[in-house]
Design a protein around this motif. Structure first.
Motif, PDB file in Angstrom:
ATOM      1  N   ALA A 171      -5.927   1.785   8.451  1.00  0.00           N
ATOM      2  CA  ALA A 171      -6.655   0.549   8.761  1.00  0.00           C
ATOM      3  C   ALA A 171      -5.685  -0.616   8.969  1.00  0.00           C
ATOM      4  CB  ALA A 171      -7.645   0.225   7.649  1.00  0.00           C
ATOM      5  N   ILE A 172      -4.668  -0.703   8.132  1.00  0.00           N
ATOM      6  CA  ILE A 172      -3.675  -1.772   8.267  1.00  0.00           C
ATOM      7  C   ILE A 172      -2.920  -1.614   9.583  1.00  0.00           C
ATOM      8  CG2 ILE A 172      -1.555  -2.756   7.306  1.00  0.00           C
ATOM      9  CD1 ILE A 172      -2.668  -1.902   4.507  1.00  0.00           C
ATOM     10  N   ASP A 173      -2.507  -0.391   9.891  1.00  0.00           N
ATOM     11  CA  ASP A 173      -1.801  -0.148  11.154  1.00  0.00           C
ATOM     12  C   ASP A 173      -2.689  -0.473  12.350  1.00  0.00           C
ATOM     13  OD1 ASP A 173       0.642   0.619  10.067  1.00  0.00           O
ATOM     14  OD2 ASP A 173       0.090   2.735   9.983  1.00  0.00           O
ATOM     15  N   GLU A 174      -3.959  -0.106  12.273  1.00  0.00           N
ATOM     16  CA  GLU A 174      -4.878  -0.385  13.375  1.00  0.00           C
ATOM     17  C   GLU A 174      -5.040  -1.889  13.580  1.00  0.00           C
ATOM     18  OE1 GLU A 174      -9.500   0.437  14.751  1.00  0.00           O
ATOM     19  OE2 GLU A 174      -8.751   1.389  12.923  1.00  0.00           O
ATOM     20  N   ARG A 175      -5.246  -2.621  12.504  1.00  0.00           N
ATOM     21  CA  ARG A 175      -5.416  -4.076  12.621  1.00  0.00           C
ATOM     22  C   ARG A 175      -4.157  -4.733  13.183  1.00  0.00           C
ATOM     23  NH1 ARG A 175      -7.940  -5.282   6.673  1.00  0.00           N
ATOM     24  NH2 ARG A 175      -9.772  -3.979   6.867  1.00  0.00           N
ATOM     25  N   SER A 176      -3.004  -4.294  12.696  1.00  0.00           N
ATOM     26  CA  SER A 176      -1.743  -4.844  13.217  1.00  0.00           C
ATOM     27  C   SER A 176      -1.599  -4.533  14.698  1.00  0.00           C
ATOM     28  CB  SER A 176      -0.547  -4.247  12.460  1.00  0.00           C
ATOM     29  OG  SER A 176      -0.578  -4.600  11.115  1.00  0.00           O
ATOM     30  N   ALA A 216       0.915   5.480  14.530  1.00  0.00           N
ATOM     31  CA  ALA A 216       1.039   5.652  13.076  1.00  0.00           C
ATOM     32  C   ALA A 216      -0.339   5.771  12.445  1.00  0.00           C
ATOM     33  CB  ALA A 216       1.820   4.484  12.471  1.00  0.00           C
ATOM     34  N   ALA A 217      -1.268   4.934  12.877  1.00  0.00           N
ATOM     35  CA  ALA A 217      -2.628   4.983  12.337  1.00  0.00           C
ATOM     36  C   ALA A 217      -3.306   6.303  12.687  1.00  0.00           C
ATOM     37  CB  ALA A 217      -3.445   3.806  12.868  1.00  0.00           C
ATOM     38  N   LEU A 218      -3.102   6.766  13.914  1.00  0.00           N
ATOM     39  CA  LEU A 218      -3.711   8.022  14.345  1.00  0.00           C
ATOM     40  C   LEU A 218      -3.172   9.203  13.534  1.00  0.00           C
ATOM     41  CD1 LEU A 218      -5.639   9.412  16.306  1.00  0.00           C
ATOM     42  CD2 LEU A 218      -3.751   9.544  17.945  1.00  0.00           C
ATOM     43  N   ALA A 219      -1.895   9.169  13.211  1.00  0.00           N
ATOM     44  CA  ALA A 219      -1.306  10.239  12.408  1.00  0.00           C
ATOM     45  C   ALA A 219      -1.907  10.290  10.999  1.00  0.00           C
ATOM     46  CB  ALA A 219       0.207  10.057  12.325  1.00  0.00           C
ATOM     47  N   GLY A 264     -11.336  13.511  14.142  1.00  0.00           N
ATOM     48  CA  GLY A 264     -12.753  13.479  14.471  1.00  0.00           C
ATOM     49  C   GLY A 264     -13.520  12.308  13.888  1.00  0.00           C
ATOM     50  N   THR A 265     -12.858  11.445  13.123  1.00  0.00           N
ATOM     51  CA  THR A 265     -13.553  10.298  12.537  1.00  0.00           C
ATOM     52  C   THR A 265     -13.686   9.193  13.579  1.00  0.00           C
ATOM     53  OG1 THR A 265     -11.490   9.311  11.750  1.00  0.00           O
ATOM     54  CG2 THR A 265     -12.670  10.787  10.224  1.00  0.00           C
ATOM     55  N   GLU A 266     -14.531   8.254  13.261  1.00  0.00           N
ATOM     56  CA  GLU A 266     -14.706   7.099  14.141  1.00  0.00           C
ATOM     57  C   GLU A 266     -13.377   6.374  14.344  1.00  0.00           C
ATOM     58  OE1 GLU A 266     -17.048   2.858  14.027  1.00  0.00           O
ATOM     59  OE2 GLU A 266     -17.997   4.584  13.066  1.00  0.00           O
ATOM     60  N   ARG A 267     -12.597   6.230  13.278  1.00  0.00           N
ATOM     61  CA  ARG A 267     -11.302   5.551  13.391  1.00  0.00           C
ATOM     62  C   ARG A 267     -10.383   6.299  14.362  1.00  0.00           C
ATOM     63  NH1 ARG A 267      -9.873   3.727   8.595  1.00  0.00           N
ATOM     64  NH2 ARG A 267     -10.092   1.628   9.351  1.00  0.00           N
ATOM     65  N   ALA A 268     -10.310   7.614  14.233  1.00  0.00           N
ATOM     66  CA  ALA A 268      -9.427   8.391  15.107  1.00  0.00           C
ATOM     67  C   ALA A 268      -9.847   8.224  16.566  1.00  0.00           C
ATOM     68  CB  ALA A 268      -9.442   9.867  14.712  1.00  0.00           C
ATOM     69  N   LEU A 269     -11.136   8.296  16.826  1.00  0.00           N
ATOM     70  CA  LEU A 269     -11.625   8.140  18.200  1.00  0.00           C
ATOM     71  C   LEU A 269     -11.336   6.741  18.728  1.00  0.00           C
ATOM     72  CD1 LEU A 269     -14.981  10.076  17.894  1.00  0.00           C
ATOM     73  CD2 LEU A 269     -12.778  10.884  18.772  1.00  0.00           C
ATOM     74  N   ALA A 292       0.825  -1.211   0.000  1.00  0.00           N
ATOM     75  CA  ALA A 292       0.000   0.000   0.000  1.00  0.00           C
ATOM     76  C   ALA A 292       0.857   1.259   0.000  1.00  0.00           C
ATOM     77  CB  ALA A 292      -0.932  -0.002   1.205  1.00  0.00           C
ATOM     78  N   ALA A 293       1.935   1.253   0.778  1.00  0.00           N
ATOM     79  CA  ALA A 293       2.770   2.453   0.896  1.00  0.00           C
ATOM     80  C   ALA A 293       3.614   2.692  -0.347  1.00  0.00           C
ATOM     81  CB  ALA A 293       3.672   2.340   2.120  1.00  0.00           C
ATOM     82  N   GLU A 294       4.091   1.625  -0.967  1.00  0.00           N
ATOM     83  CA  GLU A 294       5.046   1.785  -2.063  1.00  0.00           C
ATOM     84  C   GLU A 294       4.439   1.654  -3.453  1.00  0.00           C
ATOM     85  OE1 GLU A 294       8.275  -0.920  -1.413  1.00  0.00           O
ATOM     86  OE2 GLU A 294       8.731  -0.067   0.565  1.00  0.00           O
ATOM     87  N   HIS A 295       3.333   0.930  -3.567  1.00  0.00           N
ATOM     88  CA  HIS A 295       2.867   0.606  -4.909  1.00  0.00           C
ATOM     89  C   HIS A 295       1.435   1.008  -5.216  1.00  0.00           C
ATOM     90  CE1 HIS A 295       6.546  -1.617  -5.456  1.00  0.00           C
ATOM     91  NE2 HIS A 295       6.299  -2.301  -4.360  1.00  0.00           N
ATOM     92  N   ALA A 296       0.707   1.491  -4.241  1.00  0.00           N
ATOM     93  CA  ALA A 296      -0.665   1.924  -4.521  1.00  0.00           C
ATOM     94  C   ALA A 296      -0.613   3.137  -5.438  1.00  0.00           C
ATOM     95  CB  ALA A 296      -1.398   2.241  -3.230  1.00  0.00           C
ATOM     96  N   PRO A 297      -1.523   3.219  -6.409  1.00  0.00           N
ATOM     97  CA  PRO A 297      -1.488   4.328  -7.360  1.00  0.00           C
ATOM     98  C   PRO A 297      -1.580   5.697  -6.708  1.00  0.00           C
ATOM     99  CG  PRO A 297      -3.361   2.876  -7.798  1.00  0.00           C
ATOM    100  CD  PRO A 297      -2.615   2.309  -6.640  1.00  0.00           C
ATOM    101  N   ALA A 298      -2.402   5.813  -5.683  1.00  0.00           N
ATOM    102  CA  ALA A 298      -2.526   7.078  -4.947  1.00  0.00           C
ATOM    103  C   ALA A 298      -2.407   6.741  -3.468  1.00  0.00           C
ATOM    104  CB  ALA A 298      -3.871   7.734  -5.237  1.00  0.00           C
ATOM    105  N   ARG A 299      -1.703   7.571  -2.749  1.00  0.00           N
ATOM    106  CA  ARG A 299      -1.533   7.298  -1.313  1.00  0.00           C
ATOM    107  C   ARG A 299      -2.897   7.306  -0.642  1.00  0.00           C
ATOM    108  NH1 ARG A 299       2.392   7.329   2.695  1.00  0.00           N
ATOM    109  NH2 ARG A 299       1.628   8.165   4.648  1.00  0.00           N
ATOM    110  N   ASP A 300      -3.194   6.219   0.016  1.00  0.00           N
ATOM    111  CA  ASP A 300      -4.479   6.040   0.681  1.00  0.00           C
ATOM    112  C   ASP A 300      -4.234   6.003   2.177  1.00  0.00           C
ATOM    113  OD1 ASP A 300      -6.978   5.322   1.569  1.00  0.00           O
ATOM    114  OD2 ASP A 300      -6.893   3.283   0.780  1.00  0.00           O
ATOM    115  N   ASP A 301      -4.284   7.184   2.812  1.00  0.00           N
ATOM    116  CA  ASP A 301      -4.002   7.262   4.239  1.00  0.00           C
ATOM    117  C   ASP A 301      -4.972   6.435   5.064  1.00  0.00           C
ATOM    118  OD1 ASP A 301      -1.806   8.835   3.832  1.00  0.00           O
ATOM    119  OD2 ASP A 301      -2.785  10.711   4.366  1.00  0.00           O
ATOM    120  N   GLU A 302      -6.236   6.419   4.676  1.00  0.00           N
ATOM    121  CA  GLU A 302      -7.212   5.626   5.439  1.00  0.00           C
ATOM    122  C   GLU A 302      -6.900   4.138   5.313  1.00  0.00           C
ATOM    123  OE1 GLU A 302      -9.823   6.228   7.678  1.00  0.00           O
ATOM    124  OE2 GLU A 302      -8.806   8.154   7.704  1.00  0.00           O
ATOM    125  N   GLY A 303      -6.465   3.698   4.148  1.00  0.00           N
ATOM    126  CA  GLY A 303      -6.090   2.291   3.978  1.00  0.00           C
ATOM    127  C   GLY A 303      -4.885   1.932   4.820  1.00  0.00           C
TER     128      GLY A 303
END
Length: 124
Positions: free
Chosen positions: A52-57, A76-79, A84-89, A38-49
């Motif tokens: 989510a990976i950092d949160e699950r790990s 890392a996920a919080l950054a 204010g999103t559900e994920r951040a909380l 996701a970090a190196e090869h995704a076409p566009a940087r997807d911070d939410e993606g």
């Protein structure tokens, strides 16, 4: 073949399945590979993606008692999470859980207070 999007989806599905089977080390390895893709090869940087990976790990590492690594993943996920999103909380609560496991209750309450303050300011 450099088909990165399908590879990312495959790694995430496999990691989730491994976690459901309690194959936690396998799941962590698959999440790490997914994060790299996701970090190196995704076409566009997807911070939410990435968040989510950092949160699950981090959740798996918390479960395994790897508190320093869990905290690192949650931070890392919080950054990356939108404020204010559900994920951040949820991440504030998970960081409080790390401190609670360390028996640092004041620090745990600090994380909860920060999350509540951010939620309140986001609602305004």
């Amino acid at each position: 073949a450099e088909a990165w999007q399908p590879a990312l989806a495959y790694h995430l599905r496999a990691a989730d399945q491994a976690a459901r089977r309690f194959a936690n080390q396998d799941a962590l390895a698959l999440y790490a590979a997914a994060r790299t893709i996701a970090a190196e090869h995704a076409p566009a940087r997807d911070d939410e993606g990435l968040a989510a990976i950092d949160e699950r790990s981090g959740e798996l590492q918390l479960l395994l008692g790897e508190l320093d690594e869990a905290e690192r993943r949650f931070r890392a996920a919080l950054a990356l999470a939108a404020p204010g999103t559900e994920r951040a909380l949820r991440l504030y609560r998970l960081l409080a859980s790390v401190e609670e496991r360390r028996s640092r209750y004041d620090a745990a309450f600090d994380w909860l207070r920060q999350g509540m303050a951010r939620a309140t300011s986001a609602m305004r």
